[in-house]
Design an enzyme around this catalytic site. Structure first.
Site, PDB file in Angstrom:
ATOM      1  CG  PHE A   8      -1.921   0.767   0.939  1.00 59.47           C
ATOM      2  CD1 PHE A   8      -2.572   0.629  -0.363  1.00 59.47           C
ATOM      3  CD2 PHE A   8      -2.626   1.557   2.278  1.00 59.47           C
ATOM      4  CE1 PHE A   8      -4.034   1.579   0.018  1.00 59.47           C
ATOM      5  CE2 PHE A   8      -3.653   2.323   1.644  1.00 59.47           C
ATOM      6  CZ  PHE A   8      -3.943   2.403   0.621  1.00 59.47           C
ATOM      7  CB  THR A  95       5.380  -5.730  -2.422  1.00 63.14           C
ATOM      8  OG1 THR A  95       5.757  -6.621  -3.233  1.00 63.14           O
ATOM      9  CG2 THR A  95       4.010  -5.955  -1.605  1.00 63.14           C
ATOM     10  CE  LYS A 124       9.199  -1.775 -12.289  1.00 64.52           C
ATOM     11  NZ  LYS A 124      10.208  -0.664 -11.401  1.00 64.52           N
ATOM     12  CD  GLU A 148      -0.412  -3.233 -19.978  1.00 64.98           C
ATOM     13  OE1 GLU A 148      -0.708  -4.417 -20.422  1.00 64.98           O
ATOM     14  OE2 GLU A 148       0.774  -2.538 -20.381  1.00 64.98           O
ATOM     15  CB  VAL A 151       6.761  -2.648 -19.500  1.00 71.68           C
ATOM     16  CG1 VAL A 151       7.584  -2.320 -20.185  1.00 71.68           C
ATOM     17  CG2 VAL A 151       7.505  -3.970 -19.120  1.00 71.68           C
ATOM     18  CD  GLU A 208      11.730   0.649  -9.430  1.00 71.68           C
ATOM     19  OE1 GLU A 208      11.648   0.057  -8.888  1.00 71.68           O
ATOM     20  OE2 GLU A 208      10.409   1.176 -10.149  1.00 71.68           O
ATOM     21  CG  ASP A 219      12.857  -0.221 -13.585  1.00 73.88           C
ATOM     22  OD1 ASP A 219      11.289  -0.354 -13.261  1.00 73.88           O
ATOM     23  OD2 ASP A 219      12.171   0.864 -14.763  1.00 73.88           O
ATOM     24  CE  LYS A 223       9.622  -0.394 -16.208  1.00 71.70           C
ATOM     25  NZ  LYS A 223       9.545   1.454 -15.969  1.00 71.70           N
ATOM     26  N   GLY A 320       4.523   6.708 -11.892  1.00 67.19           N
ATOM     27  CA  GLY A 320       3.822   7.823 -10.715  1.00 67.19           C
ATOM     28  C   GLY A 320       2.610   6.639 -10.773  1.00 67.19           C
TER      29      GLY A 320
HETATM   30  N1  HSE Z   1      10.950   3.915 -11.605  1.00 67.32           N
HETATM   31  C1  HSE Z   1      10.337   3.048 -12.351  1.00 67.32           C
HETATM   32  C2  HSE Z   1      10.769   4.291 -13.393  1.00 67.32           C
HETATM   33  C3  HSE Z   1       8.840   2.602 -12.236  1.00 67.32           C
HETATM   34  O1  HSE Z   1      11.091   5.398 -13.935  1.00 67.32           O
HETATM   35  O2  HSE Z   1      10.099   3.867 -15.037  1.00 67.32           O
HETATM   36  C4  HSE Z   1       8.156   2.416 -13.308  1.00 67.32           C
HETATM   37  O3  HSE Z   1       8.777   0.730 -13.193  1.00 67.32           O
END
Ligand code: HSE
Length: 339
Positions: A8, A95, A124, A148, A151, A208, A219, A223, A320
């Site tokens: 949360f 989480t 991810k 969804e 990515v 993150e 990150d 993806k 976001g």
């Molecule tokens: N930290 C990631 C970004 C969040 O900035 O794209 C979304 O996956």
């Protein structure tokens, strides 16, 4: 649809706000009554009420930094015991991402799938590391595993490829896959200092939990791995691909590139090379005349190369609170019966 929110933080709260805001639309347009019956968060505690929890109160407590356990529906247990105990149809796993172990998220997802619950995750780790195992388990149990938001946040890249481009052969997926680094590079071009911009990206909910994951490229690498596994059907791990972040790009280098009509972008790509699938993450100098060079801030943009349509490009938010919350909402609508 009885939901459990596991995690949360930014995303879970973003989804909770959307569920309240869109309650009427969900009922009127999709015949869907969504009821959050439980929430578990590692820092804020757990709550459960089979008749539905008070989401407004939960949001209020979370925003004021208080624990959910202050609510009358306090549940004395962690996420796994909530999933095991609760009477619910679906979990939203949001989480934090641990890209090395994918835990505890994978355990949450497995527990829910084993119990015959649908799952949507924005995390991810589990999809990058264990997608095929989890998808197999979901199939065996006759439930859906959707992801969804892993990515491009709520921008529908994965749904677009799976549903709307069905029947096309995809030969390459390439673009800006990390919002934080694109935001940092954009702001540095305006003369702002790296540390200040990174802090702002954290405040805006883009970065993150450990922002190294963004700036070192991990990150985007997660993806890239998710795309390789889910779009190209490969059995890949993040370590299979080369990865470089943006930490070596100075303000001077950005200004120098600009003077030559170029702009740095952190580019993630997956492509078919003969019988093998390759992937990479690295900063590239993109010519200002190219569309990707014009994508600024936390916006992401990806070009999908297909056999039938040629290139299809999708541009939209990549990170976001609401944006990622929305990805979970669209997955809930899919499970609930999109009409
Ligand atoms: N930290 C990631 C970004 C969040 O900035 O794209 C979304 O996956």
């Amino acid at each position: 649809m009885r939901l459990l929110l596991i995690g949360f933080g930014t995303v879970g709260q973003g989804l909770a706000e959307l569920l309240l805001e869109k309650e009427q639309i969900l009922t009127d347009q999709y015949g869907l009554k969504v009821q959050v019956v439980g929430i578990s968060d590692m820092l804020k505690g757990s709550i459960y009420n089979a008749g539905g929890i008070n989401l407004q109160q939960a949001l209020k407590l979370a925003k004021s930094g208080k624990k959910l356990s202050e609510m009358p529906d306090n549940f004395d247990g962690d996420a796994v015991s909530l999933i095991t105990t609760a009477d619910a149809d679906m979990i939203v796993e949001a989480t934090y991402t641990d890209i090395k172990t994918a835990e505890p998220a994978t355990m949450h997802i497995r527990t829910a799938l084993e119990k015959g619950m649908h799952v949507t995750t924005t995390n991810k780790g589990p999809i990058a590391l264990f997608y095929h195992d989890l998808a197999k388990l979901a199939k065996e149990k006759g439930v859906q595993l959707l992801y969804e938001g892993t990515v491009m946040s709520g921008t529908p890249l994965l749904n677009l490829i799976r549903e709307t481009l069905a029947g096309c052969t995809i030969t390459e997926v390439k673009g800006i896959l990390n919002g934080t680094t694109n935001y940092i590079l954009s702001e540095m071009e305006q003369g702002l200092a790296y540390d200040d911009v990174l802090k702002k990206a954290q405040e805006l909910g883009y970065a993150e939990a450990v922002p190294d994951a963004d700036v070192l490229g991990w990150d985007a690498l997660a993806k890239v791995t998710i795309i390789a596994n889910t779009v190209f059907g490969e059995q890949c791990k993040p370590d299979d691909f080369p990865c470089k972040g943006i930490t070596e790009i100075s303000s001077e280098a950005i200004a120098d590139a600009k003077s030559r009509g170029k702009r740095y972008k952190l580019i993630g790509k997956v492509w078919r090379d003969g019988n093998t699938v390759k992937g990479s993450v690295a900063p590239e100098e993109i010519d200002m005349s190219r569309p990707l060079a014009g994508v600024m801030g936390a916006t992401n943009a990806v070009t999908i190369t297909t056999d039938t349509l040629g290139d299809v490009t999708i541009v939209g938010p990549g990170a976001g609170r609401n944006e990622t919350g929305y990805s979970a909402l669209v997955d809930i609508i899919h499970v609930g019966g999109l009409r």
